[in-house]
Motif scaffolding. Structure first.
Motif, short mmCIF file in Angstrom:
data_model
loop_
_atom_site.label_atom_id
_atom_site.label_comp_id
_atom_site.label_asym_id
_atom_site.label_seq_id
_atom_site.Cartn_x
_atom_site.Cartn_y
_atom_site.Cartn_z
N MET A 1 2.85 31.54 -3.60
CA MET A 1 2.11 30.60 -2.78
C MET A 1 1.33 29.60 -3.65
N SER A 2 0.76 30.11 -4.75
CA SER A 2 -0.01 29.23 -5.64
C SER A 2 0.86 28.13 -6.23
N TRP A 3 2.11 28.46 -6.51
CA TRP A 3 3.01 27.46 -7.08
C TRP A 3 3.31 26.36 -6.07
N LEU A 4 3.43 26.71 -4.80
CA LEU A 4 3.64 25.72 -3.76
C LEU A 4 2.40 24.82 -3.63
N LEU A 5 1.22 25.41 -3.68
CA LEU A 5 -0.01 24.63 -3.63
C LEU A 5 -0.09 23.66 -4.81
N LEU A 6 0.32 24.15 -5.98
CA LEU A 6 0.31 23.30 -7.18
C LEU A 6 1.31 22.16 -7.06
N LEU A 7 2.47 22.44 -6.50
CA LEU A 7 3.48 21.39 -6.27
C LEU A 7 2.94 20.32 -5.32
N ILE A 8 2.35 20.73 -4.23
CA ILE A 8 1.79 19.78 -3.27
C ILE A 8 0.64 18.99 -3.90
N ALA A 9 -0.19 19.66 -4.70
CA ALA A 9 -1.29 18.98 -5.38
C ALA A 9 -0.77 17.89 -6.31
N GLY A 10 0.31 18.19 -7.02
CA GLY A 10 0.91 17.20 -7.91
C GLY A 10 1.49 16.02 -7.16
N ILE A 11 2.12 16.29 -6.04
CA ILE A 11 2.69 15.22 -5.21
C ILE A 11 1.57 14.34 -4.66
N LEU A 12 0.45 14.96 -4.31
CA LEU A 12 -0.69 14.19 -3.81
C LEU A 12 -1.28 13.27 -4.86
N GLU A 13 -1.04 13.57 -6.14
CA GLU A 13 -1.46 12.65 -7.20
C GLU A 13 -0.77 11.30 -7.01
N GLY A 14 0.51 11.33 -6.70
CA GLY A 14 1.25 10.09 -6.42
C GLY A 14 0.74 9.40 -5.17
N ALA A 15 0.34 10.19 -4.19
CA ALA A 15 -0.16 9.61 -2.94
C ALA A 15 -1.47 8.87 -3.15
N TRP A 16 -2.38 9.45 -3.93
CA TRP A 16 -3.66 8.75 -4.09
C TRP A 16 -3.53 7.53 -4.97
N ILE A 17 -2.60 7.54 -5.92
CA ILE A 17 -2.36 6.34 -6.71
C ILE A 17 -1.82 5.23 -5.81
N TYR A 18 -0.93 5.61 -4.90
CA TYR A 18 -0.41 4.64 -3.93
C TYR A 18 -1.57 4.05 -3.12
N GLY A 19 -2.45 4.90 -2.63
CA GLY A 19 -3.59 4.43 -1.85
C GLY A 19 -4.49 3.49 -2.63
N VAL A 20 -4.75 3.83 -3.89
CA VAL A 20 -5.60 2.98 -4.73
C VAL A 20 -4.93 1.62 -4.95
N GLN A 21 -3.63 1.62 -5.23
CA GLN A 21 -2.93 0.35 -5.46
C GLN A 21 -2.91 -0.51 -4.21
N LYS A 22 -2.69 0.10 -3.06
CA LYS A 22 -2.62 -0.66 -1.81
C LYS A 22 -4.01 -1.06 -1.28
N SER A 23 -5.06 -0.44 -1.79
CA SER A 23 -6.39 -0.75 -1.28
C SER A 23 -6.92 -2.09 -1.75
N ALA A 24 -6.25 -2.71 -2.71
CA ALA A 24 -6.65 -4.02 -3.24
C ALA A 24 -8.11 -4.01 -3.69
N GLY A 25 -8.38 -3.12 -4.64
CA GLY A 25 -9.75 -3.04 -5.15
C GLY A 25 -10.72 -2.44 -4.15
N PHE A 26 -10.23 -1.51 -3.35
CA PHE A 26 -11.01 -0.80 -2.34
C PHE A 26 -11.54 -1.72 -1.24
N THR A 27 -10.78 -2.79 -0.96
CA THR A 27 -11.19 -3.70 0.11
C THR A 27 -10.51 -3.37 1.43
#
Length: 104
Positions: free
Chosen positions: A1-27
Motif C-alpha cells: 500500500m505504501s508503494w501505491l501512495l508513493l506512486l500517487i505522491a510522485g504523480i502529484l508532483e507533476g500535477a502541482w507543477i502543471y498548476g503553478v505553470q497555468k496559474s500565471a504567477g499565481f494570478t
C-alpha cells in the motif's frame, strides 16, 4: 500500500507543477488552488509512505516519479519535445524505480 501512495505522491508532483505553470504567477486562483492542493496531497502521501519505506529510498523514488510525471505533463500538455535521448534516460529512471521496488 505504501508503494501505491508513493506512486500517487510522485504523480502529484507533476500535477502541482502543471498548476503553478497555468496559474500565471499565481494570478489565476483555480490553478493556484489546484497547485496548493496537489502539493499538499503529494507531501501527505509521501509522509504516509515513509512509515514503511526507508526515507532515503522513498525520497529518491518520489523524486524520480515526479521528474517522469513532469516530463510527461510538459510533453503532452505544454507541447515540449522529448528527444530520443531523453526518452532513453527517462526509461532508465523508471527501470531504477522498479529495481528499487523489487529489491525492497
Amino acid at each position: 500500500m505504501s508503494w501505491l501512495l508513493l506512486l500517487i505522491a510522485g504523480i502529484l508532483e507533476g500535477a502541482w507543477i502543471y498548476g503553478v505553470q497555468k496559474s500565471a504567477g499565481f494570478t489565476h486562483i483555480y490553478y493556484t488552488l489546484f497547485a496548493i492542493f496537489s502539493m499538499s496531497a503529494s507531501l501527505l502521501l509521501f509522509a504516509l509512505a515513509i512509515k514503511t519505506i526507508p526515507t532515503a529510498q522513498a525520497y529518491i523514488i518520489w523524486l524520480a516519479i515526479g521528474v517522469c510525471s513532469i516530463c510527461i505533463v510538459d510533453h503532452f500538455i505544454f507541447k515540449q519535445i522529448l528527444s530520443a535521448q531523453q526518452l532513453v534516460f527517462l526509461c532508465l529512471i523508471i527501470i531504477g524505480v522498479v529495481g528499487l521496488k523489487l529489491s525492497h
